[in-house]
Design an enzyme around this catalytic site. Structure first.
Site, PDB file in Angstrom:
ATOM      1  N   ARG A   1      36.909  43.221  24.866  1.00 32.02           N
ATOM      2  CA  ARG A   1      37.083  42.505  25.701  1.00 32.02           C
ATOM      3  C   ARG A   1      36.398  43.228  27.669  1.00 32.02           C
ATOM      4  NH1 ARG A   1      43.056  40.834  25.285  1.00 32.02           N
ATOM      5  NH2 ARG A   1      42.358  39.441  27.268  1.00 32.02           N
TER       6      ARG A   1
ATOM      7  N   ASP B   1      43.284  41.883  32.781  1.00 34.29           N
ATOM      8  CA  ASP B   1      41.641  42.080  33.620  1.00 34.29           C
ATOM      9  C   ASP B   1      42.215  42.663  34.564  1.00 34.29           C
ATOM     10  OD1 ASP B   1      42.367  39.859  35.716  1.00 34.29           O
ATOM     11  OD2 ASP B   1      42.039  38.197  33.769  1.00 34.29           O
TER      12      ASP B   1
ATOM     13  N   HIS C   1      51.620  43.288  30.630  1.00 27.94           N
ATOM     14  CA  HIS C   1      51.199  43.398  29.478  1.00 27.94           C
ATOM     15  C   HIS C   1      49.924  44.921  29.626  1.00 27.94           C
ATOM     16  CE1 HIS C   1      52.859  39.241  28.517  1.00 27.94           C
ATOM     17  NE2 HIS C   1      53.225  40.424  28.801  1.00 27.94           N
TER      18      HIS C   1
ATOM     19  N   SER D   1      51.346  29.715  30.348  1.00 25.52           N
ATOM     20  CA  SER D   1      51.978  28.607  29.010  1.00 25.52           C
ATOM     21  C   SER D   1      53.067  28.726  28.804  1.00 25.52           C
ATOM     22  CB  SER D   1      51.362  28.882  28.015  1.00 25.52           C
ATOM     23  OG  SER D   1      51.422  30.232  27.438  1.00 25.52           O
TER      24      SER D   1
ATOM     25  N   GLU E   1      48.287  22.023  33.468  1.00 19.66           N
ATOM     26  CA  GLU E   1      49.309  21.494  32.694  1.00 19.66           C
ATOM     27  C   GLU E   1      50.940  21.274  32.489  1.00 19.66           C
ATOM     28  OE1 GLU E   1      47.435  20.697  29.274  1.00 19.66           O
ATOM     29  OE2 GLU E   1      48.169  22.960  28.913  1.00 19.66           O
TER      30      GLU E   1
END
Ligand code: OAD
Length: 242
Positions: free
Chosen positions: A57, A95, A110, A184, A210
């Protein structure tokens, strides 16, 4: 006038840059078992697997670039500051795309892929945090205390306390708008900030592809790709500044 804004971002803001989200059908947790790669127990059981997961990552960040949403938030930070206001930018992302998009102050609750920490449960360690751009292995030596095998990714794993909680709470208490972008709303404590803000009477807006899991808690929402909707929202906010 809205001058003190707290923004919480999640994986959705980096999706158009090519960084995988976690819970979408092709997301990180569809490919990896989080208990193996993102818990202290997983690291104790198989440090090599965990190092490989984060090395991949970390390495993949070299191939991605900030998108218009990261850049718009950096612009918002600069303009609010120029008008006597303040943006507190809190991200769940590990990131570095907010920084590379121009943001000066980013709270990584985080942790960060490009940092490692000297922190071993079963070996001597000093707690120091370092910038780290290369692969990390179990035999690495701590640059500060010289301990071997004590370095771990500076990432918050499941079951661990997120970072900078006090700072975020203070910023929330002083804000006159809370915005949640590209998340989310399924991981606490971040998912609870909308409830805390509403409890303080602070208006809350969601910007996401969404409706999130806690969409009903927001006063307002814009749905679409972050790269499209965040710059428009920032322009709207800035047009109201004197
Ligand atoms: P998720 O993967 O859970 O959610 C990403 C959200 O972004 C979803 O609601 C998507 O609909 C939305 N999304 C996807 N593409 C988008 C786009 N182009 N524009 C706007 N929104 C988009 O990611 P997070 O909410 O960030 O923690 O996950 C929270 C935490 O769970 C992560 O920090 C990570 C993970 O486990 C740890 O590893 C500790």
């Amino acid at each position: 006038m809205t001058k003190r804004i707290i923004v919480l971002t999640g994986a959705g803001i980096s999706a158009e840059s090519g960084v995988s989200t976690f819970r979408d059908p092709d997301g990180v947790w569809a490919k990896y078992d989080y208990q193996q790669v993102a818990t202290p127990e997983g690291f104790a059981a198989n440090p090599t697997l965990v190092h490989e997961f984060y090395n991949a990552r970390r390495g993949s960040l070299d191939a991605v670039e900030p998108n218009p949403a990261h850049i718009a938030l950096a612009h918002l930070e600069k303009e609010l500051s120029a008008h006597g206001g303040h943006l507190t930018l809190v991200t769940q992302n590990v990131d570095d795309l907010h920084e590379r998009g121009g943001a000066k102050q980013v709270i990584h609750m985080h942790g960060e892929l490009k940092k490692v920490r000297c922190d071993a449960t079963s070996a001597p360690s000093c707690g120091a945090v370092f910038d780290w751009h290369d692969d990390l292995g179990g035999d690495a030596q701590c640059p500060a205390c010289g301990a071997t095998g004590s370095l771990r990714p500076h990432i918050v794993w499941f079951g661990e306390m997120p970072m900078h909680m006090d700072e975020i709470e203070v910023a929330l208490s002083k804000a006159d708008l809370f915005a949640s972008i590209g998340t989310s709303g399924s991981v606490y404590p971040a998912a609870g900030y909308v409830h805390a803000a509403r409890g303080l009477g602070i208006p809350c807006i969601e910007l996401n592809l969404e409706p999130s899991e806690n969409a009903a808690a927001f006063n307002d929402a814009h749905y679409g790709k972050a790269g499209d909707i965040v710059p428009l929202w920032v322009d709207e906010l800035l047009s109201e500044l004197d």
